[in-house]
Design an enzyme around this catalytic site. Sequence first.
Site, PDB file in Angstrom:
ATOM      1  N   LYS A 243       0.854  -1.199   0.000  1.00 27.99           N
ATOM      2  CA  LYS A 243       0.000   0.000   0.000  1.00 27.99           C
ATOM      3  C   LYS A 243       0.886   1.243   0.000  1.00 27.99           C
ATOM      4  CE  LYS A 243      -3.576   2.345   2.713  1.00 27.99           C
ATOM      5  NZ  LYS A 243      -4.400   2.328   3.959  1.00 27.99           N
TER       6      LYS A 243
ATOM      7  N   GLU B 206      11.117  -4.423   3.709  1.00 28.71           N
ATOM      8  CA  GLU B 206      11.284  -5.826   3.313  1.00 28.71           C
ATOM      9  C   GLU B 206      10.790  -6.059   1.885  1.00 28.71           C
ATOM     10  OE1 GLU B 206      10.477  -5.789   7.806  1.00 28.71           O
ATOM     11  OE2 GLU B 206       9.749  -4.754   6.026  1.00 28.71           O
TER      12      GLU B 206
ATOM     13  N   GLY C 122      -4.561  -2.006   5.387  1.00 27.86           N
ATOM     14  CA  GLY C 122      -3.799  -3.158   4.893  1.00 27.86           C
ATOM     15  C   GLY C 122      -4.399  -4.481   5.325  1.00 27.86           C
TER      16      GLY C 122
ATOM     17  N   HIS D 113      -1.828 -32.336  19.378  1.00 24.98           N
ATOM     18  CA  HIS D 113      -0.671 -33.162  19.786  1.00 24.98           C
ATOM     19  C   HIS D 113       0.476 -32.260  20.221  1.00 24.98           C
ATOM     20  CE1 HIS D 113      -2.723 -36.716  18.294  1.00 24.98           C
ATOM     21  NE2 HIS D 113      -3.087 -35.975  17.258  1.00 24.98           N
TER      22      HIS D 113
ATOM     23  N   LYS E  23      10.274   0.387  12.968  1.00 27.00           N
ATOM     24  CA  LYS E  23      10.814   0.493  11.599  1.00 27.00           C
ATOM     25  C   LYS E  23      11.910   1.566  11.563  1.00 27.00           C
ATOM     26  CE  LYS E  23       6.330  -0.659   9.484  1.00 27.00           C
ATOM     27  NZ  LYS E  23       5.201  -0.126   8.673  1.00 27.00           N
TER      28      LYS E  23
HETATM   29  O1  F6P Z   1       4.079  -2.569   9.594  1.00 27.84           O
HETATM   30  C1  F6P Z   1       2.752  -2.886   9.601  1.00 27.84           C
HETATM   31  C2  F6P Z   1       2.130  -2.644   8.250  1.00 27.84           C
HETATM   32  O2  F6P Z   1       2.063  -1.297   7.980  1.00 27.84           O
HETATM   33  C3  F6P Z   1       0.771  -3.291   8.142  1.00 27.84           C
HETATM   34  O3  F6P Z   1      -0.251  -2.522   8.677  1.00 27.84           O
HETATM   35  C4  F6P Z   1       0.663  -3.521   6.664  1.00 27.84           C
HETATM   36  O4  F6P Z   1      -0.308  -4.449   6.346  1.00 27.84           O
HETATM   37  C5  F6P Z   1       2.076  -4.001   6.343  1.00 27.84           C
HETATM   38  O5  F6P Z   1       2.917  -3.262   7.224  1.00 27.84           O
HETATM   39  C6  F6P Z   1       2.513  -3.833   4.927  1.00 27.84           C
HETATM   40  O6  F6P Z   1       2.413  -2.503   4.541  1.00 27.84           O
HETATM   41  P1  F6P Z   1       2.436  -2.106   2.985  1.00 27.84           P
HETATM   42  O7  F6P Z   1       1.301  -2.760   2.323  1.00 27.84           O
HETATM   43  O8  F6P Z   1       2.376  -0.611   2.972  1.00 27.84           O
HETATM   44  O9  F6P Z   1       3.757  -2.603   2.423  1.00 27.84           O
END
Ligand code: F6P
Length: 548
Positions: A195, A201, A254, A371, A511
Amino acid sequence: MASLTRTPAWRELVAHRRSWEQRSLRELFAADPQRFQRFSLEACGLLLDHSKNLIVAETLDLLLALADERGLQNQIRDLLAGKRVNTTEKRAAWHSALRAGADAPREVRNTLTAMRKLATALRDNKTGDGGNRAITDVVSLGIGGSVWGPALAAAACAPDTVAPRVHFITTPGESLDRLLGTLDAATTLFIVQSKSFSTHETLLNAQAARAWLQASGIADHGPHFAAVTAQSATAAAFGVPSERIFPMWDWVGGRYSLWSAVGLPAMIAMGADAFDELLAGAADMDMHFATAAPGKNMPVLLALIGLWHANFFNMASRAVIPYQPGLELLPVWLQQLEMESLGKSVSRRGKPLRQDSGPVLWGSAGTEGQHAYFQLLHQGTRPVPVDFISSCSPRSKSSLGGPSAGARDAEQAHAVMLSNCFAQSALLMHGVSAAETEQALLQQGLSAREAARLAPHQALPGNRPSNTLLLPVLDARSLGALLALYEHRCFVQSAIWDINAFDQWGVEHGKRLAGSLLPEFTSTVPSAAHDSSTDGLVNYSKQHNRRT
Ligand code: F6P
């Protein structure tokens, strides 16, 4: 909104809670052969059995009075009408509009059309690089809400899709490298799902994918990238062709975004018609949520009963345990949904809460869990409310898309699963007393002395709450209804607790700090800017890094 714990309805619940010192579920079931009929509900094809919770009719009446006192109906109306319920970011949380079909906003309908066009072309082997080789592998690069919804939907509705195969990568490094080692760059499409188009990452994975295409001799990356984002310009700058950029909007959170273009990898895996079914199932639940009376409203009841256990019995965690192949990722999806939504300690006006908010959510596939951790669920000192989820019939061969065992085997395996699912919830409720255990041990031929010695160890306290949710069968429509049910359950709790379910400020600090720590791993200067533990860990890991 008045402070929750000072409201008359809350006080009534506190008084009612005291009456539960003498009550037991076992006695309530013994006293009322109609308890299941009284405390179960059907909606949108789903059955909710809430009879094994620590409730009587009066409990629900008091909880419904609390909901009324908190103006729940108006809050539900505002949510579904697209009002700015996300108070800190001044945005709507209008995920229901994404599944409103013909009534959906134009941009939503246009995006669905574009998604359908690409998904159908990929499934019909009609897209590929300039040489027109068909795409065989789609790799979704995304994390959090940009992966768990589509990964869950693909696993639930199209686990064995082969044309094209759909892969989900979240963490940079090993998992992507390992996957790329099995793929052909010429027939691979990457979908960057973000988003914000700023999640570190995901960008690292996108850059690694681009470098891999380059190293594989593919100069024109365009045909191998698509993006789903609210930041189209950033995606374009990254090199994604504009016709392959699918928009998201700030009014879609998200963790509520499966129904948007974030669902594209799932649509590719399950087909556009099945994805429409997923949306339709969720829309069914939206209609139920909007119109059913509170006492017959499945999300409302689930939410209130959950709040009762969390706030009045101090049950600090809850478990969601699917006994259903294809739902293994449900607890992961729910963890983000509920813990990122309800993990708040201030009210919508920023006032510290006077009661607990969201419990810790955990869970995994029931067949394995029983289990592993069921020992604690049955005999631990901390009762954990459980949601058991299963279905009445095994998934059909056609919905699985791949070869499968014979029908009789599938039925047998399903009956085994259901028998375990129902046995576990019955024992959590009923328990087995020490006296009953001792009796049983004597009947097994143990001596009185040995039976008395072992009975306390084998007895089950019971009186442990659970819901059971049954789908007719796990398919796209029932999955849609189930996930929307949980989204609305989450909203109802936030409405009662007066917290904003739609922001997640708490994740931002981590972050930023991680961003400031990163350069220290490549610096020759020892880390000295943080607390001694953080500096110590950075320096120790650098000194002991075997690769450098
Ligand atoms: O760090 C949390 C978050 O912002 C979530 O709310 C979101 O779903 C995820 O990271 C990924 O964010 P993006 O879609 O902006 O990469």
